[in-house]
Structures are given as C-alpha cells and as structure tokens.
Scaffold this active site. Sequence first.
Site, PDB file in Angstrom:
ATOM      1  N   GLY A  20      50.152 -17.467 127.335  1.00 35.78           N
ATOM      2  CA  GLY A  20      48.338 -17.627 128.489  1.00 35.78           C
ATOM      3  C   GLY A  20      47.986 -16.731 129.396  1.00 35.78           C
ATOM      4  O   GLY A  20      48.316 -16.883 130.274  1.00 35.78           O
ATOM      5  N   ASN A  48      33.986 -17.927 125.268  1.00 33.33           N
ATOM      6  CA  ASN A  48      35.991 -17.817 124.210  1.00 33.33           C
ATOM      7  C   ASN A  48      35.890 -15.935 124.179  1.00 33.33           C
ATOM      8  O   ASN A  48      35.583 -15.665 124.330  1.00 33.33           O
ATOM      9  CB  ASN A  48      35.838 -18.404 122.783  1.00 33.33           C
ATOM     10  CG  ASN A  48      36.756 -18.607 121.517  1.00 33.33           C
ATOM     11  OD1 ASN A  48      37.867 -18.604 122.143  1.00 33.33           O
ATOM     12  ND2 ASN A  48      36.535 -17.900 120.442  1.00 33.33           N
ATOM     13  N   ASP A  51      33.248 -19.343 115.937  1.00 35.24           N
ATOM     14  CA  ASP A  51      32.999 -18.152 115.988  1.00 35.24           C
ATOM     15  C   ASP A  51      32.234 -17.408 115.853  1.00 35.24           C
ATOM     16  O   ASP A  51      32.269 -15.963 115.762  1.00 35.24           O
ATOM     17  CB  ASP A  51      35.143 -16.873 115.243  1.00 35.24           C
ATOM     18  CG  ASP A  51      35.587 -17.503 115.873  1.00 35.24           C
ATOM     19  OD1 ASP A  51      36.366 -18.169 117.532  1.00 35.24           O
ATOM     20  OD2 ASP A  51      36.404 -17.514 115.081  1.00 35.24           O
ATOM     21  N   HIS A  74      37.573 -13.813 121.464  1.00 37.06           N
ATOM     22  CA  HIS A  74      38.711 -13.618 120.182  1.00 37.06           C
ATOM     23  C   HIS A  74      38.971 -12.201 119.417  1.00 37.06           C
ATOM     24  O   HIS A  74      38.245 -11.488 119.880  1.00 37.06           O
ATOM     25  CB  HIS A  74      37.394 -14.188 118.857  1.00 37.06           C
ATOM     26  CG  HIS A  74      37.870 -14.237 117.243  1.00 37.06           C
ATOM     27  ND1 HIS A  74      38.140 -15.362 116.786  1.00 37.06           N
ATOM     28  CD2 HIS A  74      37.301 -13.323 116.466  1.00 37.06           C
ATOM     29  CE1 HIS A  74      38.664 -15.319 115.779  1.00 37.06           C
ATOM     30  NE2 HIS A  74      38.476 -13.142 116.089  1.00 37.06           N
TER      31      HIS A  74
HETATM   32  C1  GAR Z   1      44.427 -14.445 122.484  1.00 34.03           C
HETATM   33  O1  GAR Z   1      44.851 -13.052 121.700  1.00 34.03           O
HETATM   34  C2  GAR Z   1      43.268 -14.699 121.340  1.00 34.03           C
HETATM   35  O2  GAR Z   1      42.079 -13.827 121.156  1.00 34.03           O
HETATM   36  C3  GAR Z   1      43.748 -15.257 120.695  1.00 34.03           C
HETATM   37  O3  GAR Z   1      44.738 -15.951 121.028  1.00 34.03           O
HETATM   38  C4  GAR Z   1      45.502 -15.188 121.481  1.00 34.03           C
HETATM   39  C5  GAR Z   1      46.422 -15.872 123.164  1.00 34.03           C
HETATM   40  O4  GAR Z   1      46.410 -15.387 123.774  1.00 34.03           O
HETATM   41  N1  GAR Z   1      42.640 -16.427 120.480  1.00 34.03           N
HETATM   42  C6  GAR Z   1      42.117 -16.929 119.641  1.00 34.03           C
HETATM   43  O5  GAR Z   1      42.989 -16.488 117.939  1.00 34.03           O
HETATM   44  C7  GAR Z   1      41.451 -17.787 119.611  1.00 34.03           C
HETATM   45  N2  GAR Z   1      40.567 -18.459 118.152  1.00 34.03           N
HETATM   46  P1  GAR Z   1      47.142 -15.638 125.423  1.00 34.03           P
HETATM   47  O6  GAR Z   1      47.472 -16.798 125.353  1.00 34.03           O
HETATM   48  O7  GAR Z   1      48.332 -15.063 125.127  1.00 34.03           O
HETATM   49  O8  GAR Z   1      46.158 -15.825 125.960  1.00 34.03           O
END
Ligand code: GAR
Length: 202
Positions: free
Chosen positions: A13, A108, A146, A110
């Site tokens: 998060g 989203n 994506d 990515h």
């Molecule tokens: C982030 O790097 C986001 O871009 C990625 O997961 C991480 C979540 O971090 N999302 C994906 O890879 C979606 N396919 P967070 O929970 O600390 O925000």
Amino acid sequence: MRKKIGVVVSGRGSNLQSIIDHIAEGKLQVEVAVVVSDHKDAFALERAAKAGIATAVVERKGCRDKEEFEDKIDEALRNAGAELVVLAGFMRILTGHFISRWEHKIINIHPALLPSFKGLDAQGQAVDYGVKVSGCTVHFVDEGTDTGPIILQKVVPVLDDDTEESLAERILKEEHKALPEAVQLWAEGRLSIRGRKVYIGK
Ligand code: GAR
C-alpha cells in the site's frame, strides 16, 4: 464537493499512502471513500485505518467463483459512493464482468513503460531484457491485461548493476508522483479518451 475514489489493493500500500499524503498536503482534491483489499492482512489496510478511511476485505477464497468475487468488490465500491476505481498494487486480473460496469472509470499503476513488460514482475522483466530505461505507467483499464489507454508515464534509468529490487525502488518513487497526478487530472475533469489516446485538457 470532492469526488470520491475507491482504492483497490493487495499488499503493502505505498501507492495508497502516497494518495493519502497528497490529499493531506492539499495537492490532491479527492476523498478516498473506501479501500478494498483482497488480503485481510494487507498492510494497506492499516494505512487506511490510520487515515480514518473505511475498509473492506473481499477474499477470493471466500467466494464461489470469480464473478461473485468481483460482485463483492463492486458492491463495496458502490456502497461507498466511489466514482473512480484506483488499482494501486492490486495483483489480480479483473474480468469484463467487472470492467464493463466501470467503463473508463478504472485506472491502474503499472511498474513499467507499457506496452513493454506487461503482467507480473515487470521490474524483473526489464532488468532481464537489458533495457536502458524503464518507469511506470498510469492507464485506464480495459479488458486486456495492461493494455488500456495511457494517461501518463514517468521514466527512470536502468543502471548496469541494477537488480530487480533496486530498479523497483527507483520506479516506485516515480509511481508515488504519477498516480496522485493522474487522479488529480481526473478530478479536475481534464482527461478525455478518444480511441486509444488520452488527451489532457488545459
Ligand atoms: C507497485 O510497484 C505497483 O506498480 C505494482 O505493485 C506494487 C504495489 O506496491 N503493481 C503491479 O505490478 C500490478 N500488476 P504498493 O502496494 O506499495 O503500492
């Protein structure tokens, strides 16, 4: 009145935290109406609670099938009055069942420069491929993985000695700017979509 967003998460998060912080600093004019997590022990839920934001947990294993899982997420978002769904580290793929109800209302983040390195472990894919730059992309979600129209991207260098972890950390700093920036553009009514392109109004 501020527009309401629902943030959907799976884990740490930090992107949710960035949204919370930008709101507190007066740089993002929206209200987070609810945080929905598909993991009951996601740290994101603690961050939400600390900021006084309502939370909902919808776990896939508690649902009969994927449709019921998506229906419950949809219900939590609608009950909270969300007008935009922000996927911030949500690690599941939503199907047309959900997406068709929120056309052009899901964004989203990515951790790669789409259309390169879609799907999981985007940062590791970039290191393995040997690209010299990578970054992050905020995009509207369509029914592909994506593939939706791109709102904005931020670029970082990939260094010779980068590991997946070091690159992910560099990209994450840019994610924390890009996601609130995109949400603020939406809140200001400045995003319009024509075909694959997102135009940012003045
Ligand atoms: C982030 O790097 C986001 O871009 C990625 O997961 C991480 C979540 O971090 N999302 C994906 O890879 C979606 N396919 P967070 O929970 O600390 O925000």
